[in-house]
Design an enzyme around this catalytic site. Structure first.
Site, PDB file in Angstrom:
ATOM      1  N   PRO A  90       0.807  -1.219   0.000  1.00 43.99           N
ATOM      2  CA  PRO A  90       0.000   0.000   0.000  1.00 43.99           C
ATOM      3  C   PRO A  90       0.841   1.271   0.000  1.00 43.99           C
ATOM      4  O   PRO A  90       0.326   2.362  -0.214  1.00 43.99           O
ATOM      5  CB  PRO A  90      -0.847  -0.111   1.273  1.00 43.99           C
ATOM      6  CG  PRO A  90      -0.293  -1.241   2.049  1.00 43.99           C
ATOM      7  CD  PRO A  90       0.566  -2.068   1.156  1.00 43.99           C
ATOM      8  N   GLU A 117       2.446  -7.792   8.603  1.00 44.09           N
ATOM      9  CA  GLU A 117       2.554  -6.348   8.852  1.00 44.09           C
ATOM     10  C   GLU A 117       3.447  -5.674   7.826  1.00 44.09           C
ATOM     11  O   GLU A 117       3.408  -4.471   7.647  1.00 44.09           O
ATOM     12  CB  GLU A 117       3.119  -6.087  10.251  1.00 44.09           C
ATOM     13  CG  GLU A 117       2.256  -6.616  11.361  1.00 44.09           C
ATOM     14  CD  GLU A 117       0.869  -6.016  11.327  1.00 44.09           C
ATOM     15  OE1 GLU A 117       0.757  -4.786  11.424  1.00 44.09           O
ATOM     16  OE2 GLU A 117      -0.097  -6.785  11.197  1.00 44.09           O
ATOM     17  N   ARG A 155      -4.196  -7.606 -20.979  1.00 48.85           N
ATOM     18  CA  ARG A 155      -5.175  -7.232 -22.010  1.00 48.85           C
ATOM     19  C   ARG A 155      -4.673  -6.107 -22.926  1.00 48.85           C
ATOM     20  O   ARG A 155      -5.249  -5.869 -23.971  1.00 48.85           O
ATOM     21  CB  ARG A 155      -6.541  -6.918 -21.389  1.00 48.85           C
ATOM     22  CG  ARG A 155      -6.564  -5.740 -20.458  1.00 48.85           C
ATOM     23  CD  ARG A 155      -7.867  -5.693 -19.698  1.00 48.85           C
ATOM     24  NE  ARG A 155      -9.013  -5.506 -20.578  1.00 48.85           N
ATOM     25  CZ  ARG A 155      -9.262  -4.398 -21.269  1.00 48.85           C
ATOM     26  NH1 ARG A 155      -8.428  -3.375 -21.189  1.00 48.85           N
ATOM     27  NH2 ARG A 155     -10.328  -4.300 -22.011  1.00 48.85           N
ATOM     28  N   ASP A 170     -11.244   1.891 -24.209  1.00 46.02           N
ATOM     29  CA  ASP A 170     -11.643   1.633 -22.825  1.00 46.02           C
ATOM     30  C   ASP A 170     -11.751   2.919 -22.018  1.00 46.02           C
ATOM     31  O   ASP A 170     -11.082   3.897 -22.317  1.00 46.02           O
ATOM     32  CB  ASP A 170     -10.579   0.788 -22.106  1.00 46.02           C
ATOM     33  CG  ASP A 170     -10.588  -0.643 -22.561  1.00 46.02           C
ATOM     34  OD1 ASP A 170     -11.625  -1.098 -23.044  1.00 46.02           O
ATOM     35  OD2 ASP A 170      -9.537  -1.291 -22.428  1.00 46.02           O
TER      36      ASP A 170
END
Ligand code: ADE
Length: 246
Positions: A90, A117, A155, A170
């Site tokens: 993150p 963690e 893709r 897209d």
């Protein structure tokens, strides 16, 4: 292109890459995806892959040795050259369509899935060459993030989709959201498909699609309009809808 995914939970990937576009891309040799169990490279008696943090702090930290051994075992001498080894965390830079396009240029990508963690800092500093987050929320680990990246990048590879121009249309490809899509029937429960789509006027259809795309982006993601490539006509249309951007 080849992906090497390093994980403590290889079973999480079962099935994910065995359907639809990714399965076809694998079958045709466009993409190769290998899953590597980090635990298999933990050489102590109990195959330990995590430990408590130095100086306390709670939680467990993934040990560096099994991760280095796993990646080095798979890459071998190739690790001496320039490689793209991404740690999913993150704390990484945010994954976007632009990052997907950048990664689609690489011949080979390693993805290290963090758990617990965190991951010993030496993996970040001396093994990973990049850190990516798929958004500002915390997952239980990097596995789902790795699946997201493999899907979005695969893709984009030429030949992965039936229509070679499809990735250019897209949502996000041009920095805008796509407008609505319709298929038969022309009327369903009294709800009709917009007449313009049945009109056969290609020019009008293209204009309508562009306007719907602009209208939807203004309503849902006005932040995207700051960086989208807009024509004078686009700007006038948006201003008529109340857009106050430049
Ligand atoms: N691991 C935990 N949360 C994550 C996120 N948002 N992106 C990438 N890896 C993660």
């Amino acid at each position: 292109m080849r992906f090497d995914i390093f994980t403590l939970f290889p079973n999480l990937f079962a099935g994910t890459f065995d359907e639809s576009i990714i399965q076809r891309a694998r079958a045709s040799g466009l993409v190769e995806i290998e899953i590597h169990d980090i635990r298999a490279s933990a050489h102590d008696k109990h195959h330990t892959t995590d430990d408590t943090p130095y100086a306390g702090g709670g939680g467990m930290v993934m040990k560096p040795e099994p991760i280095f051994a796993s990646v080095e075992g798979v890459y071998g001498d190739a690790l001496r050259g320039a490689q793209t080894i991404i740690l999913l965390t993150p704390q990484g830079r945010t994954f976007t369509q632009a990052v997907a396009r950048e990664l689609a240029q690489q011949p080979r990508i390693g993805l290290i899935c963090g758990r617990y963690e965190g991951v010993d800092e030496r993996v970040r500093e001396h093994l990973a060459t990049d850190e990516i987050s798929i958004g500002d929320y915390v997952l239980s680990g990097g596995e789902i993030a790795a699946m997201v990246i493999v899907d979005a990048v695969t893709r984009l590879l030429p030949g992965a989709l039936g229509d070679p121009l499809a990735p250019d249309k897209d949502s996000h490809a041009e920095g805008l959201l796509e407008g609505p899509h319709y298929t038969r029937p022309a009327e369903f429960r009294g709800w009709r498909v917009p007449d313009v789509l049945l009109s056969g006027h290609h020019g009008e259809v293209a204009r309508w699609r562009r306007q719907e795309s602009l209208r939807r982006t203004l309503a849902r993601r006005p932040d995207l309009l700051r960086t989208a490539a807009l024509s004078e006509e686009d700007r006038r249309y948006l201003q008529d809808l109340g857009w106050t951007g430049a």
